[in-house]
Scaffold this active site. Structure first.
Site, short mmCIF file in Angstrom:
data_model
loop_
_atom_site.label_atom_id
_atom_site.label_comp_id
_atom_site.label_asym_id
_atom_site.label_seq_id
_atom_site.Cartn_x
_atom_site.Cartn_y
_atom_site.Cartn_z
N HIS A 1 45.95 41.06 50.66
CA HIS A 1 45.48 40.07 49.69
C HIS A 1 44.54 40.66 48.64
CE1 HIS A 1 47.33 36.65 51.57
NE2 HIS A 1 46.75 36.87 52.73
N ASP B 1 45.69 31.23 57.77
CA ASP B 1 47.14 31.03 57.88
C ASP B 1 47.50 30.31 59.17
OD1 ASP B 1 48.32 32.07 55.48
OD2 ASP B 1 47.67 34.05 56.13
#
Length: 264
Positions: A47, A171
């Site tokens: 990320h 997530d």
């Protein structure tokens, strides 16, 4: 004698192992984490805004700085895993692992043939040239962050060569129908996370988690996690510059910019 990395030494000798996180190219943040007493720093290639070259440069700068290193990668592709290990990373965290097969592929990418698929090409002279020692210094973490990963947790934990399970609360929360921000405050998510820690520990693996802040990190340590990542350099900067501005203005009413969010 097998080589031992700084990360392996920390995991074996310290009751709690605390980590910082780096999401962008920076020459100073990893050294500041080390100076503050953090045990390891993670570089986010999934990320974050980091290239292989950025990671290699920062790893080289840390050669004589007393802090361990780990790199998060988006998958078990052998080539990028090999590149960060050739540059000197102590370990890798492989994101979105949902099966024993994916975890096994991650392990294979860190080991040379015939046991694995890693290609030989160390970039640093200080690492040496012995394939066995190069492989033995690597720690491999399967990042469990989906409902499918939870369902396969026992099979994942049984994969030979795996160092630990690293939980991603954001997530995981999304996959279980909850918002990512404040994931650790959701009882269903928290219960699932604590269960993962127990199963990993029972299997002889390191239980790790991306807590995201100090308060959440303390809570996760008490829940049984041994390896806990706290703030990123951007979060730490935001908290610090906010505090300085509030002090200068004489304003103590603003909410803490570094409050626990428990995501990423």
């Amino acid at each position: 004698m097998a080589a031992t990395s700084r990360l392996q030494h920390a995991l074996r000798t310290r009751e709690q192992v605390w980590g910082g996180w780096v999401v962008g190219p920076t020459e100073t943040a990893p050294e500041e984490f080390a100076a503050a007493g953090y045990d390891y720093v993670g570089f986010d290639v999934q990320h974050g805004y980091l290239s292989d070259a950025d990671v290699a440069r920062m790893l080289r700068r840390l050669e004589r700085v007393p802090i361990a290193t780990v790199v998060r990668l988006p998958g078990a592709d052998a080539a990028p895993i090999g590149r960060v290990l050739d540059a000197g990373a102590d370990g890798v965290i492989i994101a979105m692992v949902e099966s024993a097969e994916q975890a096994a592929a991650a392990v294979a990418a860190t080991v040379y043939p015939p046991a694995g698929v890693r290609s030989f090409g160390p970039l640093r002279a200080d690492l040496g040239l012995d394939p066995g020692e190069l492989a033995s210094r690597v720690s491999v973490f399967a990042m469990v962050e989906t409902a499918a990963g939870l369902a396969a947790i026992d099979d994942i934990c049984a994969v030979p060569g795996l160092t630990g399970i690293y939980v991603g609360p954001a997530d995981l929360a999304i996959s279980m129908g909850h918002p990512p921000v404040g994931a650790l405050s959701q009882p269903q998510i928290r219960d699932a996370i604590v269960d993962v820690a127990g199963r990993a520990t029972a299997a002889g693996l390191v239980a790790g988690i991306h807590a995201g802040a100090g308060g959440a990190g303390n809570m996760m340590a008490q829940a049984g996690f041994h390896m806990v990542t706290l703030a990123s350099e951007s979060q730490a900067l935001r908290r610090g510059i906010t505090a300085h501005l509030d002090e200068a203005r004489g304003d103590t009413s603003r909410p803490d910019a570094g409050s626990p969010k428990g995501y990423r």
